[in-house]
Design an enzyme around this catalytic site. Sequence first.
Site, PDB file in Angstrom:
ATOM      1  N   LYS A   1      28.088  52.383  57.927  1.00  0.00           N
ATOM      2  CA  LYS A   1      27.260  53.249  57.088  1.00  0.00           C
ATOM      3  C   LYS A   1      25.910  53.494  57.771  1.00  0.00           C
ATOM      4  O   LYS A   1      25.460  54.614  57.904  1.00  0.00           O
ATOM      5  CB  LYS A   1      27.078  52.554  55.727  1.00  0.00           C
ATOM      6  CG  LYS A   1      26.274  53.325  54.728  1.00  0.00           C
ATOM      7  CD  LYS A   1      26.356  52.625  53.368  1.00  0.00           C
ATOM      8  CE  LYS A   1      25.318  53.158  52.413  1.00  0.00           C
ATOM      9  NZ  LYS A   1      25.377  52.513  51.099  1.00  0.00           N
TER      10      LYS A   1
ATOM     11  N   GLU B   1      26.662  43.308  64.491  1.00  0.00           N
ATOM     12  CA  GLU B   1      28.033  42.985  64.913  1.00  0.00           C
ATOM     13  C   GLU B   1      28.771  44.246  65.341  1.00  0.00           C
ATOM     14  O   GLU B   1      29.420  44.298  66.401  1.00  0.00           O
ATOM     15  CB  GLU B   1      28.815  42.331  63.763  1.00  0.00           C
ATOM     16  CG  GLU B   1      28.346  40.944  63.378  1.00  0.00           C
ATOM     17  CD  GLU B   1      27.274  40.958  62.303  1.00  0.00           C
ATOM     18  OE1 GLU B   1      26.572  41.992  62.155  1.00  0.00           O
ATOM     19  OE2 GLU B   1      27.123  39.932  61.613  1.00  0.00           O
TER      20      GLU B   1
ATOM     21  N   GLY C   1      28.666  49.798  50.446  1.00  0.00           N
ATOM     22  CA  GLY C   1      29.629  49.360  51.466  1.00  0.00           C
ATOM     23  C   GLY C   1      30.904  48.792  50.866  1.00  0.00           C
ATOM     24  O   GLY C   1      32.022  49.163  51.240  1.00  0.00           O
ATOM     25  N   ARG C   2      30.754  47.882  49.905  1.00  0.00           N
ATOM     26  CA  ARG C   2      31.944  47.217  49.342  1.00  0.00           C
ATOM     27  C   ARG C   2      32.722  48.116  48.386  1.00  0.00           C
ATOM     28  O   ARG C   2      33.747  47.714  47.850  1.00  0.00           O
ATOM     29  CB  ARG C   2      31.547  45.905  48.666  1.00  0.00           C
ATOM     30  CG  ARG C   2      30.470  46.024  47.603  1.00  0.00           C
ATOM     31  CD  ARG C   2      29.932  44.652  47.215  1.00  0.00           C
ATOM     32  NE  ARG C   2      28.779  44.731  46.346  1.00  0.00           N
ATOM     33  CZ  ARG C   2      27.524  44.881  46.763  1.00  0.00           C
ATOM     34  NH1 ARG C   2      27.280  45.004  48.057  1.00  0.00           N
ATOM     35  NH2 ARG C   2      26.519  44.900  45.906  1.00  0.00           N
TER      36      ARG C   2
ATOM     37  N   GLU D   1      29.513  39.584  46.200  1.00  0.00           N
ATOM     38  CA  GLU D   1      28.333  40.280  46.709  1.00  0.00           C
ATOM     39  C   GLU D   1      27.729  41.114  45.580  1.00  0.00           C
ATOM     40  O   GLU D   1      26.518  41.320  45.529  1.00  0.00           O
ATOM     41  CB  GLU D   1      28.701  41.158  47.907  1.00  0.00           C
ATOM     42  CG  GLU D   1      27.494  41.550  48.747  1.00  0.00           C
ATOM     43  CD  GLU D   1      27.846  42.124  50.105  1.00  0.00           C
ATOM     44  OE1 GLU D   1      27.151  41.814  51.077  1.00  0.00           O
ATOM     45  OE2 GLU D   1      28.817  42.902  50.202  1.00  0.00           O
TER      46      GLU D   1
ATOM     47  N   HIS E   1      52.591  25.913  46.929  1.00  0.00           N
ATOM     48  CA  HIS E   1      52.895  24.740  47.755  1.00  0.00           C
ATOM     49  C   HIS E   1      51.638  24.185  48.385  1.00  0.00           C
ATOM     50  O   HIS E   1      51.698  23.451  49.364  1.00  0.00           O
ATOM     51  CB  HIS E   1      53.931  25.108  48.823  1.00  0.00           C
ATOM     52  CG  HIS E   1      55.219  25.566  48.204  1.00  0.00           C
ATOM     53  ND1 HIS E   1      56.295  24.727  48.021  1.00  0.00           N
ATOM     54  CD2 HIS E   1      55.564  26.758  47.665  1.00  0.00           C
ATOM     55  CE1 HIS E   1      57.260  25.398  47.409  1.00  0.00           C
ATOM     56  NE2 HIS E   1      56.842  26.638  47.181  1.00  0.00           N
TER      57      HIS E   1
ATOM     58  N   LYS F   1      20.386  37.006  58.411  1.00  0.00           N
ATOM     59  CA  LYS F   1      20.407  38.000  59.497  1.00  0.00           C
ATOM     60  C   LYS F   1      19.097  37.939  60.274  1.00  0.00           C
ATOM     61  O   LYS F   1      19.077  37.925  61.498  1.00  0.00           O
ATOM     62  CB  LYS F   1      20.521  39.406  58.901  1.00  0.00           C
ATOM     63  CG  LYS F   1      21.898  39.917  58.692  1.00  0.00           C
ATOM     64  CD  LYS F   1      21.780  41.443  58.513  1.00  0.00           C
ATOM     65  CE  LYS F   1      22.714  41.987  57.494  1.00  0.00           C
ATOM     66  NZ  LYS F   1      22.457  43.368  57.123  1.00  0.00           N
TER      67      LYS F   1
HETATM   68  C1  G6Q Z   1      28.514  45.937  51.338  1.00  0.00           C
HETATM   69  C2  G6Q Z   1      27.472  45.482  52.214  1.00  0.00           C
HETATM   70  C3  G6Q Z   1      27.902  45.079  53.609  1.00  0.00           C
HETATM   71  C4  G6Q Z   1      28.051  46.227  54.579  1.00  0.00           C
HETATM   72  C5  G6Q Z   1      28.101  45.669  56.002  1.00  0.00           C
HETATM   73  C6  G6Q Z   1      28.298  46.739  57.040  1.00  0.00           C
HETATM   74  O1  G6Q Z   1      28.361  46.323  50.217  1.00  0.00           O
HETATM   75  O2  G6Q Z   1      26.456  46.423  52.198  1.00  0.00           O
HETATM   76  O3  G6Q Z   1      29.077  44.321  53.620  1.00  0.00           O
HETATM   77  O4  G6Q Z   1      29.179  46.984  54.281  1.00  0.00           O
HETATM   78  O5  G6Q Z   1      26.935  44.947  56.263  1.00  0.00           O
HETATM   79  O6  G6Q Z   1      27.282  47.666  56.996  1.00  0.00           O
HETATM   80  P1  G6Q Z   1      27.387  49.001  57.798  1.00  0.00           P
HETATM   81  O7  G6Q Z   1      28.518  49.797  57.264  1.00  0.00           O
HETATM   82  O8  G6Q Z   1      26.068  49.699  57.628  1.00  0.00           O
HETATM   83  O9  G6Q Z   1      27.627  48.627  59.258  1.00  0.00           O
END
Ligand code: G6Q
Length: 545
Positions: A210, A216, A272-273, A358, A389, A509
Site C-alpha cells: 500500500k 521487508e 491493509g488487513r 490487529e 490429535h 519497527k
Molecule cells: C494491516 C497493516 C499491515 C500492513 C503491512 C504492509 O492492516 O496495516 O499489516 O498491511 O504493514 O504494509 P504495506 O502494504 O504498506 O507494505
Amino acid sequence: MTGSIRELREYPAWKALETHYENVREIHLRELFANDPTRGERMTTEAAGIYLDYSKNRITNKTFTLLMQLAEESGLRARIDAMFRGEKINITENRAVLHVALRAPKGASILVDGENVVPLVHAVLDRMADFSNRVRSGTWKGHTGKRIRNIINIGIGGSDLGPVMAYEALKHYSDRALTFRFVSNIDGTDFAEAVYDCDPTETLFIISSKTFTTLETMTNAHTARAWLLHGFGGDERSVAGHFVAVSTNRGEVAKFGIDTANMFEFWDWVGGRYSMDSAIGLSTMLAIGPDNFRALLDGFHQMDEHFRTAPFESNLPVIMGLLNIWYCNFFDAHTVAVLPYEQYLKRFPAYLQQMTMESNGKHVTLDGAEVSYHTSPIYWGEPGTNGQHSFYQLIHQGTRLIPCDFIGFSQPLNPLGRHHDVLMANVFAQAEALAFGKTLEQVKAEGTPDWLVPHRVFEGNRPSNTILADRLTPKVLGILIAFYEHIVFTQGAVWNINSFDQWGVELGKALAQRIVPELESESAPILNHDSSTNTLIRRYRKEKG
Ligand code: G6Q
C-alpha cells in the site's frame, strides 16, 4: 460518535449482563438442552449461504436479549451506517473505512469526500481482469518472449496474508499451469526458497505494498530486481515484463523502476488487513481468473448486505460478535479457536489472527480513555481433524474456557470414498463432546477402574458455534471472510475502540531501525539500550563472524 459518551460498563445492558452472568454461569449445556428440546433448531440462523448453529453456547433466551440490548445501547447500528456511508470512522488516521466499497456492484454509489468511489473500484477491477487474462493466456510475454509460468507476490501483513490464504483456499479453482509463491519475511530464506527453481525468463513479480515503503517488502523487491537482472545479464529493460505493482503510492512505484502503466491502484480508505479484495488480490485473480474473482467479491457483498440490513436478532456477524463479548468480558475467556474442517482453509486461522487482533487489540476507547474491560481475545486455530490429535486435549479437559468456531461444508471439493462423511462426523462429534462431555457416572458405568475415572471424565459445558456452508466456492469464501470482518466490527463498536488503526506495530519497527546499524557497523558501537538488549547485541556481533 454514539457510544463514546458513556462508559461501556455503565450501560444498563452491561450491568444487567453482570448480574445475569452470576445466575447462569453454573448452568450446564446438558440442562439447557434437556429443558428445551427445540434448542438445537431454534438457536440457529441462516443467511447468505451460511448456516449458524449457536445453540451450544452458554446462553439462555435472556442472555441473548441482553446481548442484543447491549448492541443497541452501544450504538452499533449508527456505527454500521457510518461505515457504509463512508464517514471517517478511522479517527486516528482520519480515514474512511470502505472495504465494503471494494465489492459494491457497478452502479452503486459510495461517496468519499464527495466522490463516488465505486466507478474507481470497477475501473481497477477491469484492468486487473485484462492483465490476468493476458498472463493466463500467454499473451503477456516476459522479456525474452516466453510466457509467464511463475508468479511471486512480494508483500507482508495485509499485503500477504490475504493473498496467501485465498490462494490456498481456492487452489481447486486455480490454473495449475502457473506456480504461485508468496514472499513476505525479511529473512532471506523466504526469497531464496521462493525462486530456488524459478527461471527468471518465466517469472513475474507482483510487488504488493500500500505504502511502497515497507522495509521487508522493499528489501525483498530490490533483491528480486537484482535476481532478475542477474538472470538477464544486467539488462534493465527486462524489469518491465517481469514486475508489476499494487500500491497507493504512484511516486514510489515509479522510483523503483516499475512502469506505472503496470501499477494497480487502491486507496487509503482500504486498510491493509481488509485489502485482499482490492488490487492486493491480483495474485488471487491470476490464479482463479476474473470470473471467479468477481464471484468472490459477490460473496463478500452478500454478507455486507446481510450485515447492513438484517435485524440484530438474526444478523450472523452481530450474533457472533456479541457471543465473543459474552465469553471475553463475562467468562474471562482469553482466546477463541477457529477450526475449519476443510484442508483448503489451512491458512484461514492465520489470516484471521491479523484481522481480529490487529483490529481489536486496543487499550483505549475512541476518546483515548483507558478501557476498563478486555478487548480482543486471542484468535488461533488449525484445520480439523489435525488439531484433534494435538491441542484439542486442552479444549476438552484443560482448565481454560476456549469457545470454538467449527467450520464445515456439506459437499467436498475432492470426493474420495468415505472421507467427507468421516470428516464431517468429526465436526459434529467434537461440538457434541465439548458441550455434553462424559460424566463420572457414565465413565464408571463403562467399568473403568476407580483410580482412572477422574482422568476419563469430560466435564463438558464448553461452548462452540457450528458454521456450515454447502461448498467452498469463491463466492462462499467471500461470504465467510466478510462474516468475520463484520464480527470484528461488531466487537470493536461495542468496545468503543478504533478497529482500523494499528499503532501498536510502530514501536518495534522504529527500534529495529535503530539497531540495524549497531549490528552492521565495523567497529563496536556505543550501545545505550537496557543491559539485556546491549548484551544480546554484543553476543550476536561476536558470533556472527
Ligand atoms: C494491516 C497493516 C499491515 C500492513 C503491512 C504492509 O492492516 O496495516 O499489516 O498491511 O504493514 O504494509 P504495506 O502494504 O504498506 O507494505
